[in-house]
Design an enzyme around this catalytic site. Structure first.
Site, PDB file in Angstrom:
ATOM      1  N   LYS A 115       0.807  -1.231   0.000  1.00 32.06           N
ATOM      2  CA  LYS A 115       0.000   0.000   0.000  1.00 32.06           C
ATOM      3  C   LYS A 115       0.834   1.273   0.000  1.00 32.06           C
ATOM      4  O   LYS A 115       0.444   2.260  -0.606  1.00 32.06           O
ATOM      5  CB  LYS A 115      -0.963   0.002   1.200  1.00 32.06           C
ATOM      6  CG  LYS A 115      -2.118  -0.971   1.058  1.00 32.06           C
ATOM      7  CD  LYS A 115      -3.086  -0.847   2.225  1.00 32.06           C
ATOM      8  CE  LYS A 115      -4.298  -1.719   2.019  1.00 32.06           C
ATOM      9  NZ  LYS A 115      -5.335  -1.497   3.044  1.00 32.06           N
ATOM     10  N   ASP A 126     -10.576   2.932   1.844  1.00 35.65           N
ATOM     11  CA  ASP A 126     -10.889   2.258   3.122  1.00 35.65           C
ATOM     12  C   ASP A 126     -11.722   3.153   4.048  1.00 35.65           C
ATOM     13  O   ASP A 126     -12.725   2.714   4.602  1.00 35.65           O
ATOM     14  CB  ASP A 126      -9.595   1.859   3.851  1.00 35.65           C
ATOM     15  CG  ASP A 126      -9.023   0.547   3.338  1.00 35.65           C
ATOM     16  OD1 ASP A 126      -9.780  -0.273   2.804  1.00 35.65           O
ATOM     17  OD2 ASP A 126      -7.800   0.350   3.483  1.00 35.65           O
TER      18      ASP A 126
END
Ligand code: NAP
Length: 285
Positions: free
Chosen positions: A79, A115
Site C-alpha cells: 500500500k 478504506d
C-alpha cells in the site's frame, strides 16, 4: 441452495482485466466481491488475485498500463511502496501514505484510498449512522485506523478520539487527521456515540479470546463496529450486543471500500446487494 446471482458474461477478445496486487493474495475475498459486481452490472471484465512479490511492484504497475487494465486493488504489503510507481495520488491517499486502489486512465495510473470512505459509507448505509456532529472513538493506529480516523474527521464528526497501545503512533494518526482528532483515554468511551475497533484484537489466530476495550463501558447509547471479520462475531461484538449496543462487524467496510473502487473504475453505482451475497457465500465456503 440455487444461486440467484447473474452468470458472468463469457470471456471475449475485449474482456478487461482487474485484480488485487499483494503478497500473499490467495485468500483474498476481493475476487468474489468484484466479479459478482461485474456480472450484476453486465461489465465485460474479470478480477483476479495477482500475487506480486515486493521487488516487482513497479513491474506490476507497468503491466496494468500495458494490459490496459481497468484498475487494481492494492493490499498488504504494497500500500505504501506502490506510491512511488504511480503517476498521481489523490490527496486522501497521499495524506495516509497508503493506496488501496489504482485506476488506469488513458495510460496514467492514479492512486486512491477507499478504506476510510468505505467505512463511513457502511455506517450510513448499514447502520443509518451519520458521523456528522457525532463523537467517535477509534482503537488502533495502524493503516486501517488511520484511514477511518481521517474519514470520520472529513465526514464531520465533532470529536474523534484515538486510543492505541503505542502512544506515539496514536499521535501520528491525530497529526494526519487534524481537527477534530485527539489522543484520548478509556474515560472517553462513555461519551462516544461510535466506538470502533481497528486493531486485530479479537481476530482468529491472532488474539481471538481478547477484547480491545472493557465491554462494561459500553451501553445502549453506543454504536460499536469491529472491523475484524474473521470471526464475524468477535468477543467485543458479543459483549457489546449483551449490553444493548448497536453492532456491526468488518464486512460492511470490506464491501463498501470495494464498491467505491468499482465506482472509480466504471463511473457507475456498484450493485451492493449482489456483492454482499457473493461475500457471504465466499466466507461460508
Ligand atoms: P496494522 O497496520 O498492523 O495496525 C495494527 C494496530 O493494532 C496497531 O495500532 C497496533 O498497535 C494494534 N495492535 C495490534 N495488536 C495489538 C494487541 N495485541 N493489543 C493492542 N493493540 C494491538 O493493521 P491494520 O492494517 O490497520 O489492520 C487492523 C485490523 O483491521 C486487522 O485485523 C485487519 O484484518 C482489519 N482490517 C479490516 C478491514 C475491513 O475492510 N473490514 C480493512 C483493513 C483492515 P501498535 O501501534 O501499538 O503496534
Amino acid at each position: 441452495m440455487p444461486s440467484t446471482s447473474p452468470a458472468a458474461p463469457p470471456i471475449t477478445g475485449s474482456t478487461r482485466l482487474a485484480g488485487v496486487i499483494g503478497y500473499p493474495v490467495r485468500y483474498s475475498l476481493s475476487p468474489a466481491l468484484h466479479n459478482a459486481a461485474y456480472a450484476a452490472m453486465g461489465i465485460d471484465a474479470r478480477y483476479l488475485a495477482l500475487p506480486v512479490e515486493p521487488d516487482a511492484v513497479g513491474t506490476a504497475v507497468a503491466a496494468l498500463v500495458a494490459f490496459d487494465a481497468m484498475g487494481a486493488s492494492v493490499t498488504i504489503p504494497h500500500k505504501e511502496a506502490v506510491i512511488a510507481h504511480l503517476d498521481q495520488v489523490d490527496p486522501v491517499a497521499s495524506a495516509l501514505r497508503a493506496v488501496n486502489c489504482i485506476a488506469v486512465d488513458g495510460g496514467r495510473t492514479i492512486g486512491y484510498n477507499t478504506d476510510g470512505d468505505g467505512f463511513v459509507r457502511s455506517l450510513r448505509a448499514d447502520l443509518r449512522f451519520d458521523p456528522a456532529g457525532r463523537r467517535a472513538l477509534v482503537v488502533g493506529a495502524g493503516g486501517a485506523a488511520r484511514a477511518i480516523v481521517a474519514a470520520l474527521a472529513r465526514a464531520g464528526a465533532t470529536d474523534v478520539v484515538v486510543l492505541n497501545r503505542s502512544q506515539d503512533r496514536a499521535a501520528e494518526v491525530v497529526a494526519i487527521a487534524g481537527d477534530p482528532a485527539r489522543v484520548g483515554s478509556m474515560d472517553d468511551v462513555a461519551r462516544a456515540d461510535l466506538v470502533v475497533n481497528a486493531t486485530p484484537v479479537g481476530m482468529a489466530g491472532v488474539a481471538q479470546d481478547q477484547v480491545p476495550l472493557d465491554v462494561s463501558l459500553l451501553g445502549t447509547q453506543h454504536v460499536v463496529v469491529d472491523i475484524v471479520y474473521h470471526p464475524l462475531q468477535t468477543r467485543l461484538l458479543a459483549g457489546a450486543n449483551e449490553r444493548g449496543a448497536t453492532t456491526a462487524n468488518g464486512l460492511g467496510m470490506l464491501l463498501h471500500q470495494a464498491a467505491l473502487q468499482i465506482e472509480l473504475w466504471t463511473g457507475a453505482a456498484a450493485p451492493v446487494p449482489a456483492m454482499r451475497a457473493a461475500l457471504l457465500a465466499a466466507i461460508e465456503h
